[in-house]
Design a protein around this motif. Structure first.
Motif, PDB file in Angstrom:
ATOM      1  N   PRO A   1      65.203  37.499  19.866  1.00 49.74           N
ATOM      2  CA  PRO A   1      64.691  38.629  20.661  1.00 49.74           C
ATOM      3  C   PRO A   1      65.215  38.618  22.096  1.00 49.74           C
TER       4      PRO A   1
ATOM      5  N   ASP B   1      68.095  45.671  23.202  1.00 53.87           N
ATOM      6  CA  ASP B   1      67.153  46.543  22.492  1.00 53.87           C
ATOM      7  C   ASP B   1      65.823  45.849  22.256  1.00 53.87           C
ATOM      8  N   HIS B   2      65.857  44.594  21.788  1.00 48.17           N
ATOM      9  CA  HIS B   2      64.620  43.850  21.559  1.00 48.17           C
ATOM     10  C   HIS B   2      63.881  43.606  22.882  1.00 48.17           C
TER      11      HIS B   2
ATOM     12  N   MET C   1      55.625  42.860  12.978  1.00 45.04           N
ATOM     13  CA  MET C   1      56.950  42.263  13.088  1.00 45.04           C
ATOM     14  C   MET C   1      57.081  41.095  12.122  1.00 45.04           C
TER      15      MET C   1
ATOM     16  N   ILE D   1      65.240  50.472  15.620  1.00 41.80           N
ATOM     17  CA  ILE D   1      65.129  49.617  16.803  1.00 41.80           C
ATOM     18  C   ILE D   1      65.502  50.391  18.056  1.00 41.80           C
TER      19      ILE D   1
ATOM     20  N   SER E   1      62.926  52.903  18.952  1.00 45.38           N
ATOM     21  CA  SER E   1      61.714  52.293  19.507  1.00 45.38           C
ATOM     22  C   SER E   1      61.805  52.196  21.023  1.00 45.38           C
TER      23      SER E   1
ATOM     24  N   HIS F   1      62.150  45.742  14.085  1.00 35.84           N
ATOM     25  CA  HIS F   1      62.552  44.566  14.855  1.00 35.84           C
ATOM     26  C   HIS F   1      62.421  43.303  14.011  1.00 35.84           C
TER      27      HIS F   1
ATOM     28  N   HIS G   1      65.291  40.513  12.663  1.00 28.60           N
ATOM     29  CA  HIS G   1      65.177  39.070  12.876  1.00 28.60           C
ATOM     30  C   HIS G   1      65.310  38.329  11.555  1.00 28.60           C
TER      31      HIS G   1
ATOM     32  N   THR H   1      58.608  36.916  21.232  1.00 30.30           N
ATOM     33  CA  THR H   1      58.064  38.268  21.322  1.00 30.30           C
ATOM     34  C   THR H   1      56.745  38.283  22.087  1.00 30.30           C
TER      35      THR H   1
END
Length: 199
Positions: A40, A45-46, A76, A96, A99, A129, A133, A154
């Motif tokens: 992340p 983006d994350h 998630m 993603i 978001s 997301h 991962h 996260t």
């Protein structure tokens, strides 16, 4: 301060639970946690989406301070389990990127969404997301420790978003709100850059 401590503890405690959702076995527990934690943190983006979830929770206040981040973490984990299990989820990269746009726009507009809707919105995007991962887990990583790694990262990003919102809010009722919404607008613009491939 009371809400900050309560939120940080709740997120940290909850971050341990979803690891039970991962059934993938492997070697390299330490490598798995490190790889999961870095995932992340390594993508714009994350980073933007997860910090913005925290800012959104701050804007809503009350139970949303912990409920919105926890809904993101929980869904998630589900998305991550799907990814590890090889179960396909359509339009992951687009989900993603969107978001970032949607969460940024919600903050920019200062929308006071009902708690259930806010949790559903965060959870919906969290699936994408998490799936990313899960599908990008290294072959030599332990699924349990990898999952714990990205969930912990996260949770920290959500807490950072809460802290950012609170720090900006110190500028006062008028200016603080304006700055928080301005930050949301900047995130939404960055999201558009991700959607279009500019970023």
């Amino acid at each position: 301060m009371r809400y900050t401590a309560r939120t940080a503890l709740a997120v940290a405690a909850f971050s341990v639970l979803p690891q039970l959702a991962f059934a993938h076995t492997g070697v390299g527990a330490v490598h798995g946690f490190d790889a999961g934690f870095a995932h992340p943190m390594g993508g714009l983006d994350h980073l933007l989406a997860m910090v913005t979830v925290g800012v959104f929770a701050f804007q809503l206040g009350g139970r949303a301070l912990w409920a919105v981040p926890l809904s993101f973490v929980a869904l998630m984990a589900v998305g991550g389990a799907l990814g590890v299990g090889g179960i396909d989820l359509p339009f992951v990269e687009l989900g993603i990127a969107l978001s970032v746009v949607v969460l940024g726009a919600v903050v920019a507009l200062g929308l006071k969404a009902p708690l259930a809707l806010a949790m559903g919105l965060a959870g919906f995007f969290a699936l994408f997301h998490g799936h990313a991962h899960g599908t990008e887990m290294p072959m030599d990583a332990s699924g349990l420790t990898y999952g714990l790694g990205f969930i912990s990262a996260t949770a920290l990003l959500h807490v950072a978003g809460l802290g950012l919102g609170m720090a900006i809010g110190r500028f006062g009722e008028t200016h603080g709100t304006r700055y928080v919404r301005g930050a949301g607008a900047a995130v939404a613009l960055a999201g558009l850059g991700l959607v279009t491939g500019i970023l």
